[in-house]
Structure formats: C-alpha cells, structure tokens
Design a protein around this motif. Structure first.
Motif, short mmCIF file in Angstrom:
data_model
loop_
_atom_site.label_atom_id
_atom_site.label_comp_id
_atom_site.label_asym_id
_atom_site.label_seq_id
_atom_site.Cartn_x
_atom_site.Cartn_y
_atom_site.Cartn_z
N LEU A 140 -31.68 115.50 -49.71
CA LEU A 140 -32.85 116.38 -49.83
C LEU A 140 -33.97 115.85 -48.94
CD1 LEU A 140 -32.61 117.11 -53.67
CD2 LEU A 140 -31.71 118.48 -51.77
N VAL A 141 -35.20 115.70 -49.47
CA VAL A 141 -36.30 115.19 -48.64
C VAL A 141 -36.83 113.86 -49.17
CG1 VAL A 141 -38.65 115.59 -47.83
CG2 VAL A 141 -37.00 117.46 -47.80
N THR A 142 -37.35 113.86 -50.39
CA THR A 142 -37.97 112.64 -50.92
C THR A 142 -36.97 111.49 -51.04
OG1 THR A 142 -39.49 114.05 -52.17
CG2 THR A 142 -39.47 111.72 -52.70
N PRO A 143 -35.78 111.69 -51.61
CA PRO A 143 -34.84 110.56 -51.68
C PRO A 143 -34.50 110.00 -50.30
CG PRO A 143 -34.13 112.32 -53.12
CD PRO A 143 -35.24 112.88 -52.30
N ARG A 144 -34.35 110.89 -49.32
CA ARG A 144 -34.02 110.43 -47.97
C ARG A 144 -35.13 109.54 -47.40
NH1 ARG A 144 -33.64 115.06 -45.76
NH2 ARG A 144 -35.39 115.11 -44.32
N VAL A 145 -36.38 109.96 -47.59
CA VAL A 145 -37.51 109.21 -47.05
C VAL A 145 -37.67 107.87 -47.77
CG1 VAL A 145 -40.01 109.19 -46.79
CG2 VAL A 145 -38.74 111.26 -46.25
N ILE A 146 -37.67 107.90 -49.10
CA ILE A 146 -37.90 106.68 -49.88
C ILE A 146 -36.77 105.68 -49.67
CG2 ILE A 146 -38.18 105.73 -52.20
CD1 ILE A 146 -40.58 107.36 -51.12
N ARG A 192 -28.03 103.29 -56.75
CA ARG A 192 -28.32 104.68 -56.39
C ARG A 192 -28.92 104.76 -54.99
NH1 ARG A 192 -30.26 104.37 -61.80
NH2 ARG A 192 -28.76 105.31 -63.24
N VAL A 193 -29.79 103.82 -54.65
CA VAL A 193 -30.36 103.78 -53.30
C VAL A 193 -29.24 103.63 -52.27
CG1 VAL A 193 -31.86 102.51 -51.71
CG2 VAL A 193 -32.58 102.86 -54.08
N HIS A 205 -24.13 109.84 -39.37
CA HIS A 205 -23.90 108.69 -38.47
C HIS A 205 -25.13 108.40 -37.61
CE1 HIS A 205 -19.76 107.75 -39.49
NE2 HIS A 205 -19.53 109.04 -39.53
N ASP A 206 -26.28 108.67 -38.20
CA ASP A 206 -27.56 108.34 -37.58
C ASP A 206 -27.89 106.89 -37.90
OD1 ASP A 206 -30.37 108.02 -37.05
OD2 ASP A 206 -30.63 110.19 -37.21
N GLU A 207 -28.24 106.10 -36.88
CA GLU A 207 -28.49 104.67 -37.07
C GLU A 207 -29.60 104.40 -38.09
OE1 GLU A 207 -27.02 101.84 -35.90
OE2 GLU A 207 -25.42 103.11 -35.11
N ARG A 208 -30.49 105.37 -38.27
CA ARG A 208 -31.58 105.18 -39.24
C ARG A 208 -31.05 104.96 -40.65
NH1 ARG A 208 -35.06 110.46 -38.82
NH2 ARG A 208 -32.94 111.32 -38.68
N TYR A 209 -29.85 105.48 -40.93
CA TYR A 209 -29.32 105.43 -42.29
C TYR A 209 -28.22 104.38 -42.46
CZ TYR A 209 -31.71 109.93 -42.22
OH TYR A 209 -32.65 110.90 -42.07
N LYS A 210 -27.99 103.57 -41.45
CA LYS A 210 -26.98 102.53 -41.58
C LYS A 210 -27.48 101.49 -42.57
CE LYS A 210 -23.76 99.92 -38.74
NZ LYS A 210 -23.36 99.57 -37.35
N VAL A 211 -26.69 101.24 -43.60
CA VAL A 211 -27.17 100.45 -44.73
C VAL A 211 -27.32 98.98 -44.33
CG1 VAL A 211 -26.74 99.78 -47.12
CG2 VAL A 211 -26.01 102.04 -46.31
N CYS A 212 -28.45 98.41 -44.67
CA CYS A 212 -28.69 96.99 -44.43
C CYS A 212 -27.70 96.16 -45.25
CB CYS A 212 -30.13 96.63 -44.80
SG CYS A 212 -30.51 94.87 -44.68
N PRO A 213 -27.07 95.14 -44.65
CA PRO A 213 -26.12 94.31 -45.41
C PRO A 213 -26.73 93.70 -46.67
CG PRO A 213 -25.89 93.88 -43.07
CD PRO A 213 -27.09 94.79 -43.23
N LEU A 214 -28.00 93.35 -46.62
CA LEU A 214 -28.66 92.78 -47.81
C LEU A 214 -28.69 93.79 -48.95
CD1 LEU A 214 -30.40 90.64 -49.26
CD2 LEU A 214 -32.40 91.64 -48.12
#
Length: 227
Positions: A140-146, A192-193, A205-214
């Motif tokens: 959606l919008v807010t979950p994506r941003v936060i 959940r995050v 597959h946008d690099e902005r959403y690649k999950v940090c290993p931490l």
C-alpha cells in the motif's frame, strides 16, 4: 455493526480505539481452535453473525467459502499482492492493518473492483471512519514508506555510521515521527517489517526494498531491536 476480526488479537486495542465502543467485536483466533471441524463450525457461525470482516491473515482461511451475500471483507494487504477477490458473494477490499498504523484518522484501503467504491463508502460510514483509497499494490502506501525507512536505518547501523539510539533520537527530533525507526520496528513487529520488505522486493526487484541483512537476521531470529 458487528465486526469480525480474524487473527487480529495483536491489534485488538487498536481496533477498539479506531472504531469505538458503539460496535460489537468478535476476535477469532485460529490457533485457539482445537480441530478442523471446530474451526469450520465456529468460523461459519461468526461469519453469519457479523456485518463486516477484517481478515489479518489475508483471505488464507476464507478462500472458496460461501459467504453471506455482499458481506464486506477487508484483507490485510501490507505484505501481499492481490488484484482480485476469490470470495464468492462478498465485496473485498485491501487495508493497512499493521500495528501502530491502524488507529489513524484515515483507514488506508485499496479497491479490487472500481464498481465497489460505493459499497466501500457505505461500509466506512457505518464503521464511523474516514478513509483514503490508495493504489492496489504490495505494501500500500504507509507500510511501504515506514518499512523502507526502517530498512535504511538498519543499513546505517550496520555500516557503523551511528548508534541505534542516535538514529532513533535523530529521526524523532528531525522528522517529528512518533517513533524512531528501531522502536517503530519493534512496535510493528520486526517479522512483519521483514515480510513487507521481502514482498516488495519480490514484486519489484527495486534495490530500495532489498532487505538489510541486519533486519533479516533479527526477523528470522524473532528478536526485537535492543533500543
């Protein structure tokens, strides 16, 4: 209205705060039902009695069921993509039901079918809430941003640029957010995050959403951040 909330015990207080004491609430917890037959009987009874459903697992236990005609069903859509409903006879919407993001002035919703816009307005009026229709997409919008902010904070911590406490304090003071990113991740639930970000990554597959290993490590271990 009689509101049925499926597997939403973790946001029960927020539901009651959001919609108020004038409604009747049933919180159906799937894990507490002993057998499959009991599950079916109890869920069917709840569905017949309610006026609206908020489904936190996201239609997992409602698909292919014959529901009461035109029953409004809100599907939690923060970590999933679904452009159409498979629920017979029902009217299905997406909504943001993550902890800390539900009890807000506007209910964040998405439409699967533009023809249901009138039913959405009618249902939200009966619930006593304003709403905002956003694009039907993962996060959606807010979950994506936060969740993206939390992910960037994890990269900053992982790289040793700043401490967890300094990042949280800096974000609160600098942006006037109600929580710093690590405290917010704990409040939402680190798992959940991670689920939201992983779904965004798989979808785009946008690099902005690649999950940090931490962040991934904390989520897989089921551990909150030590803020």
């Amino acid at each position: 209205m009689h509101i049925l909330v499926i597997d939403g015990n973790h946001v029960e207080a927020e539901f009651r705060q959001k919609f108020g004491p004038t409604h009747e609430y049933t919180f159906f917890r799937i894990s507490e039902v002993a057998t499959y037959d009991d599950f079916n009987q109890q869920l069917e009874a709840c569905l017949i009695a309610c006026n609206v459903v908020f489904d936190l697992p996201g239609l997992l236990h409602l698909q292919n069921r014959k529901l009461p005609s035109l029953l409004p069903v809100f599907q939690e859509m923060s970590g999933a993509a679904n452009s159409s409903s498979t629920l017979s006879s029902s009217v299905c919407f997406g909504f943001c039901g993550l902890p800390t993001l539900l009890n807000r002035a506007l209910l964040e919703v998405s439409l699967y079918d533009e023809a249901d816009r009138g039913k959405l307005a009618e249902t939200c009026a009966a619930l006593g809430t304003d709403y905002r229709v956003v694009e039907d997409r993962v996060g959606l919008v807010t979950p994506r941003v936060i969740c993206q902010i939390i992910n960037e904070a994890c990269f900053t911590l992982q790289e040793g640029t700043a401490s967890m406490q300094d990042i949280d304090l800096g974000m609160k003071l600098g942006t006037n957010y109600p929580h710093g990113p690590f405290a917010w991740a704990n409040a939402i639930g680190v798992e959940r995050v991670y689920a939201v970000l992983e779904a965004l990554w798989q979808d785009t597959h946008d690099e902005r959403y690649k999950v940090c290993p931490l962040l991934k490590r904390q989520a897989l271990r089921g551990q909150p951040f030590a803020v």
